[in-house]
Design an enzyme around this catalytic site. Sequence first.
Site, PDB file in Angstrom:
ATOM      1  N   LEU A   1       0.816  -1.212   0.000  1.00  0.00           N
ATOM      2  CA  LEU A   1       0.000   0.000   0.000  1.00  0.00           C
ATOM      3  C   LEU A   1       0.849   1.262   0.000  1.00  0.00           C
ATOM      4  CD1 LEU A   1      -2.689  -1.048   2.650  1.00  0.00           C
ATOM      5  CD2 LEU A   1      -2.950  -0.996   0.164  1.00  0.00           C
ATOM      6  N   GLY A   2       1.995   1.188   0.587  1.00  0.00           N
ATOM      7  CA  GLY A   2       2.874   2.351   0.686  1.00  0.00           C
ATOM      8  C   GLY A   2       3.989   2.072   1.658  1.00  0.00           C
TER       9      GLY A   2
ATOM     10  N   GLY B   1       6.166   4.077   4.916  1.00  0.00           N
ATOM     11  CA  GLY B   1       6.415   5.213   5.781  1.00  0.00           C
ATOM     12  C   GLY B   1       7.837   5.217   6.280  1.00  0.00           C
ATOM     13  N   GLY B   2       8.073   6.032   7.299  1.00  0.00           N
ATOM     14  CA  GLY B   2       9.424   6.153   7.819  1.00  0.00           C
ATOM     15  C   GLY B   2       9.900   4.907   8.532  1.00  0.00           C
ATOM     16  N   PHE B   3       8.976   4.032   8.976  1.00  0.00           N
ATOM     17  CA  PHE B   3       9.374   2.862   9.750  1.00  0.00           C
ATOM     18  C   PHE B   3       9.257   1.567   8.970  1.00  0.00           C
ATOM     19  CE2 PHE B   3       7.933   5.613  13.424  1.00  0.00           C
ATOM     20  CZ  PHE B   3       9.223   6.035  13.685  1.00  0.00           C
ATOM     21  N   GLY B   4       8.799   1.624   7.729  1.00  0.00           N
ATOM     22  CA  GLY B   4       8.701   0.401   6.955  1.00  0.00           C
ATOM     23  C   GLY B   4       7.476   0.381   6.071  1.00  0.00           C
TER      24      GLY B   4
ATOM     25  N   ASP C   1       3.685  13.286  16.586  1.00  0.00           N
ATOM     26  CA  ASP C   1       4.023  13.126  15.164  1.00  0.00           C
ATOM     27  C   ASP C   1       2.773  13.280  14.302  1.00  0.00           C
ATOM     28  OD1 ASP C   1       5.765  12.801  13.062  1.00  0.00           O
ATOM     29  OD2 ASP C   1       5.682  10.610  13.090  1.00  0.00           O
TER      30      ASP C   1
END
Length: 466
Positions: free
Chosen positions: A155-156, A158-161, A274
């Site tokens: 799906l996409g 992010g900064g963590f995986g 965040d």
Amino acid sequence: MAYADNNNSGCLLWEGDLVNLKQSAIAAGRVIGAEIYIRLAASELELQIGSGSIRTGNIKWKIRTTLAVAIPTTLITLGLFMYFRCLCKGKLKHKGKEYTGHDLLLFDFDTDPSSTNKESSSVDKRKNRWSKNMELPLFSYESVSVATGQFSDKLGEGGFGPVYKGKLSKGLEIAVKRLSERSGQGLEEFRNETILIAKLQHRNLVRLLGSCIERDEKMLIYEYMPNKSLDFFLFDANRGQILDWGTRIRIIEGIAQGLLYLHRYSRLRIIHRDLKPSNILLDSEMNPKISDFGMARIFGGNETQANTNRIVGTYGYMSPEYAMEGLFSIKSDVFSFGVLVLEIVSGRKNTSFYHSDSLNLLGHAWKLWNSNKASDLMDPSLGDPPSTATLLRYINIGLLCVQESPADRPTMSDVISMIVNEHVALPGPKQPAFVAGRNVAEQRTLMRSSGVPSANNMTITAIDGR
């Protein structure tokens, strides 16, 4: 069998079996400090010829006595140790089977624990109902892998995986957040997120269904949001048209309600730290849900502010006191919310003003506000603008939330009141944080070298928290 000789007081005798050395108090008082002599069998004596000395054999007697006591004691202690070790090992193994081996594909998240129908008598039904009572079920790696098609539908990221889409046997769609080993989110953040979201229940917070910790993998299983995240629509010229004014207002109000719950009405006072468009997920009806609690912090009932040496979050949404000094509070989330409001109204990122005389969206909005041109901030893709008064009201709310001093910013309770009470006048905002401008003409002059741009004339400033 024994006697004690005291030259001053006479002799004390022991007859019969020598059970103990206890005698009457009077007799004992007469022989304090005297030597005692014990009668032994001849076999317990050993004569050594040649040295002229006779050594008693009571040493052997003492060794045999010591061994007779020590060996059984040691064996009993060792046996008890092995018993309890095996017992604990068995419990851990049993616990692993019950808690960490759930099959995600067959797990029924809608099972009613109080159900007593006939089908619930099966072993699987009992396990599912029992797990339902747990705050957060754990699933096996194999079942998560199968549910996501071996992590094929991405799906996409992010900064963590990366995040993958999955589907269960009964048709429920899920999103699996697979934490990368190289991500900044370690075990502490992972545990933090699972514990926090498991305790939170609100329509504007994303629902965490479970997790997986196996094979050095850390994964979180969420409810699937078919419309992805807010930034997917907001900052795209074409998709942004889907977000009409009514939808944007509903998104702003939903985020505000979710933050108010975190700050005041949840079991724990939580600072998200965040908040940004990529962490606002949209369901099938475009309702917002706050997600990603890996950086969140829990506050005690009487705490209002805390300090950290580890600055986490996203620049552009971080309050000045947090970015510069590591101080955070509920007003830090209020600042991030204000940035979100201005981005939702304008359709532009806070950090998308590199080639203008404003440092960021906050500076641009402040300049328009002071020039009585705040309505120019509206996203052109909205088409027919809403009433000017409503538009200016939301811009005013956004600017109030991003004021430089935390004391000047409203609480989320105040923000909800401002949104609901449309006819109540709002106070004028003070200058926001991070609004220092730049002289574009001077920059272009410095960068011009014989008509050919040179990277040597460019500077980059990195802001790091102390």
